[in-house]
Design an enzyme around this catalytic site. Structure first.
Site, PDB file in Angstrom:
ATOM      1  N   GLY A   1      -9.686  -9.488  -2.251  1.00 35.64           N
ATOM      2  CA  GLY A   1      -9.249 -10.437  -1.232  1.00 35.64           C
ATOM      3  C   GLY A   1      -8.443 -11.621  -1.720  1.00 35.64           C
ATOM      4  O   GLY A   1      -7.306 -11.478  -2.169  1.00 35.64           O
TER       5      GLY A   1
ATOM      6  N   GLY B   1     -13.335  -4.432  -0.425  1.00 38.74           N
ATOM      7  CA  GLY B   1     -14.747  -4.029  -0.435  1.00 38.74           C
ATOM      8  C   GLY B   1     -15.051  -2.977  -1.486  1.00 38.74           C
ATOM      9  O   GLY B   1     -16.098  -3.023  -2.148  1.00 38.74           O
TER      10      GLY B   1
ATOM     11  N   LYS C   1     -18.549 -18.596  -0.324  1.00 37.57           N
ATOM     12  CA  LYS C   1     -20.005 -18.486  -0.230  1.00 37.57           C
ATOM     13  C   LYS C   1     -20.626 -17.734  -1.388  1.00 37.57           C
ATOM     14  O   LYS C   1     -20.079 -16.726  -1.836  1.00 37.57           O
ATOM     15  CB  LYS C   1     -20.374 -17.746   1.053  1.00 37.57           C
ATOM     16  CG  LYS C   1     -20.045 -18.512   2.294  1.00 37.57           C
ATOM     17  CD  LYS C   1     -20.355 -17.653   3.482  1.00 37.57           C
ATOM     18  CE  LYS C   1     -20.139 -18.419   4.777  1.00 37.57           C
ATOM     19  NZ  LYS C   1     -20.316 -17.528   5.930  1.00 37.57           N
TER      20      LYS C   1
ATOM     21  N   ARG D   1       0.822  -1.224   0.000  1.00 39.23           N
ATOM     22  CA  ARG D   1       0.000   0.000   0.000  1.00 39.23           C
ATOM     23  C   ARG D   1       0.849   1.264   0.000  1.00 39.23           C
ATOM     24  O   ARG D   1       0.458   2.266  -0.603  1.00 39.23           O
ATOM     25  CB  ARG D   1      -0.946  -0.015   1.198  1.00 39.23           C
ATOM     26  CG  ARG D   1      -2.044  -1.030   0.982  1.00 39.23           C
ATOM     27  CD  ARG D   1      -2.953  -1.121   2.157  1.00 39.23           C
ATOM     28  NE  ARG D   1      -4.094  -1.955   1.838  1.00 39.23           N
ATOM     29  CZ  ARG D   1      -4.819  -2.604   2.720  1.00 39.23           C
ATOM     30  NH1 ARG D   1      -4.513  -2.521   4.003  1.00 39.23           N
ATOM     31  NH2 ARG D   1      -5.840  -3.337   2.348  1.00 39.23           N
TER      32      ARG D   1
HETATM   33  P1  AMP Z   1     -14.157 -15.601  -0.066  1.00 39.22           P
HETATM   34  O1  AMP Z   1     -13.600 -14.765   1.064  1.00 39.22           O
HETATM   35  O2  AMP Z   1     -15.623 -15.792  -0.021  1.00 39.22           O
HETATM   36  O3  AMP Z   1     -13.626 -15.152  -1.411  1.00 39.22           O
HETATM   37  O4  AMP Z   1     -13.591 -17.057   0.190  1.00 39.22           O
HETATM   38  C1  AMP Z   1     -12.236 -17.388   0.153  1.00 39.22           C
HETATM   39  C2  AMP Z   1     -12.050 -18.666   0.906  1.00 39.22           C
HETATM   40  O5  AMP Z   1     -12.837 -19.674   0.308  1.00 39.22           O
HETATM   41  C3  AMP Z   1     -10.625 -19.175   0.900  1.00 39.22           C
HETATM   42  O6  AMP Z   1     -10.102 -19.080   2.205  1.00 39.22           O
HETATM   43  C4  AMP Z   1     -10.771 -20.633   0.465  1.00 39.22           C
HETATM   44  O7  AMP Z   1     -10.026 -21.511   1.284  1.00 39.22           O
HETATM   45  C5  AMP Z   1     -12.247 -20.902   0.644  1.00 39.22           C
HETATM   46  N1  AMP Z   1     -12.726 -21.979  -0.213  1.00 39.22           N
HETATM   47  C6  AMP Z   1     -12.602 -22.100  -1.545  1.00 39.22           C
HETATM   48  N2  AMP Z   1     -13.107 -23.280  -1.968  1.00 39.22           N
HETATM   49  C7  AMP Z   1     -13.571 -23.920  -0.872  1.00 39.22           C
HETATM   50  C8  AMP Z   1     -14.191 -25.190  -0.666  1.00 39.22           C
HETATM   51  N3  AMP Z   1     -14.437 -26.000  -1.671  1.00 39.22           N
HETATM   52  N4  AMP Z   1     -14.514 -25.520   0.603  1.00 39.22           N
HETATM   53  C9  AMP Z   1     -14.266 -24.679   1.614  1.00 39.22           C
HETATM   54  N5  AMP Z   1     -13.676 -23.469   1.487  1.00 39.22           N
HETATM   55  C10 AMP Z   1     -13.337 -23.093   0.236  1.00 39.22           C
END
Ligand code: AMP
Length: 416
Positions: free
Chosen positions: A374, A397, A218, A35
């Site tokens: 992220g 964000g 998610k 940054r």
């Molecule tokens: P997000 O912050 O929603 O972009 O999620 C990122 C996180 O999703 C990372 O820490 C990954 O380890 C997790 N992730 C990706 N694929 C899977 C999966 N199949 N099962 C559980 N966690 C996952």
């Protein structure tokens, strides 16, 4: 709106909102200075023109109270080293009038963490939103926020916002302060300009085909973006943990895989909308399943719709990767947000790595590729490919809200 490249800062004092919210270890040492490096083009231009700099930033979440662990004094030396000159420090951002007045061309003053004052964020503290007195407290805080912003503005002749990471917040230093400068004396910094241009490339000046890759854990946190992208993309890859919510919604057996039970209807709705809009929705057909959430778990490749009991999908399988490559390689615009698996475990990083490599290949063939939000940034950094894509966003964000199509207050305040 003034443009930083056209502005001559000679003899001017510029107050610059930077994002110096860098990660520190327990001894206060900076663990990643991206940054600080990101802000350098703007800061150097102002100093090289013969202007002086007043730098302001937040660090962490001190919630309106002084907290020495979040003092910007800890990064003063790093900023001085990056700029190659001394940096003065104002230990109270509201009492820097004298320091600012004395600044000479080429000199730099760093203000203490803005969020040591609740006025920076402008939210009333110590009162619940449900309290009947809340609206009055909120009104009073807004008035105080204006005064706070006015004081910051009084230090300088020009305001520059170069903090994309906080551009989605209507805070004193990111938006309100702009009211105290006329349109010829407020502008976006170079980093902000680059971010805005990158977002425009995927929302406005789209070269087709456009492939978006959304992964992560998610679907619920990505729904706003998925819906906005649905009107723009040709191909939409949905991967990572959300694969299994989609598989279950379509009647699949997903074993112990991560799943948002309350989002099954939403998943079906997305599938239906994609069909209606002619978007090629790509859901990986196979996965690498594990018998535990561990790097050392036993693994097997199986259909994402038929995962044995007790097993969980932790990465995209080889057939899925082939499907993904098929729509990434010919793309001319690419957005990647969110990994295809639990890339933190080396044994489950392959899907994400192959996506990153396909994006690099497409970029070499002339595609514009934006990686942001992220964990996909962590992925390209881990794989050493950050320099091989077109743009890696510094905004989490803020980037996601921009892609959702929202107007960012930090940018609107300058453009008005
Ligand atoms: P997000 O912050 O929603 O972009 O999620 C990122 C996180 O999703 C990372 O820490 C990954 O380890 C997790 N992730 C990706 N694929 C899977 C999966 N199949 N099962 C559980 N966690 C996952």
């Amino acid at each position: 709106m003034a443009k930083i490249e056209d502005f001559n800062f000679a003899g001017k004092k510029a107050i610059v909102r930077v994002d110096f919210n860098v990660p520190l270890d327990e001894n206060g040492n900076i663990t990643d200075d991206t940054r600080i490096r990101g802000a350098l083009p703007t800061l150097k231009k102002i100093l090289d023109d013969g202007g002086s700099l007043i730098l302001m930033s937040h660090m962490g979440k001190p919630k309106g109270k002084v907290n020495p662990k979040l003092s910007l004094l800890q990064i003063r030396d790093a900023v001085a080293k990056a700029l190659g000159r001394d940096v003065k420090f104002a230990p109270d951002c509201m009492k820097a009038q004298e320091d600012a007045k004395e600044l000479k061309p080429g000199e730099v003053l760093l203000l203490e963490n803005l969020r040591f004052y609740p006025e920076e964020e402008g939210k009333p503290t110590g009162i619940d939103k449900a309290d009947p007195a809340y609206p009055e407290a909120a009104k009073e805080m807004k008035a105080r926020q204006k005064e706070f912003a006015k004081t910051l503005a009084s230090y300088a002749d020009v305001y520059v916002n170069d903090a994309f990471g906080t551009a989605h917040r209507k805070h004193a230093s990111t938006a309100v302060i702009a009211d105290y400068f006329d349109k010829d004396h407020k502008m976006l910094g170079f980093l902000m300009e680059k971010e805005v241009k990158a977002v425009d490339s995927i929302l406005k000046d789209i070269k087709r085909p456009f492939t978006a890759i959304m992964g992560g854990s998610k679907v619920s946190t990505k729904i706003g973006i998925i819906e906005n992208l649905m009107d723009k993309v040709d191909n939409l890859i949905l991967c990572g943990g959300m694969t299994y919510t989609f598989a279950k919604a379509q009647g699949g057996k997903i074993g112990n895989s991560i799943c948002e039970e309350d989002k099954l209807d939403l998943a079906l709705d997305i599938i239906r909308k994609a069909k209606e809009k002619g978007v090629n929705l790509v859901l990986g057909s196979d996965c690498v399943a594990a018998d535990a959430f561990s790097n050392d778990a036993k693994t097997q490749v199986c259909s994402a719709m038929d995962i044995p009991d007790g097993w969980m999908g932790l990465d995209a399988g080889p057939e899925s990767v082939r499907q993904f490559r098929e729509v990434i390689l010919p793309a001319k615009t690419i957005l990647w947000n969110g990994p295809a698996g639990v890339f933190e475990f080396p044994n489950f990083e392959k899907g994400s790595r192959e996506i990153a490599e396909a994006i690099v290949e497409a970029t070499e063939n002339g595609a514009f590729s934006l990686v942001g939000g992220g964990d996909s940034v962590a992925c390209v950094n881990k794989f050493g490919l950050a320099d091989s894509v077109s743009y890696v966003s510094t905004g989490g964000g803020a980037l996601l809200e921009a892609i959702e199509g929202k107007v960012l207050p930090g940018i609107a305040a300058i453009e008005e």
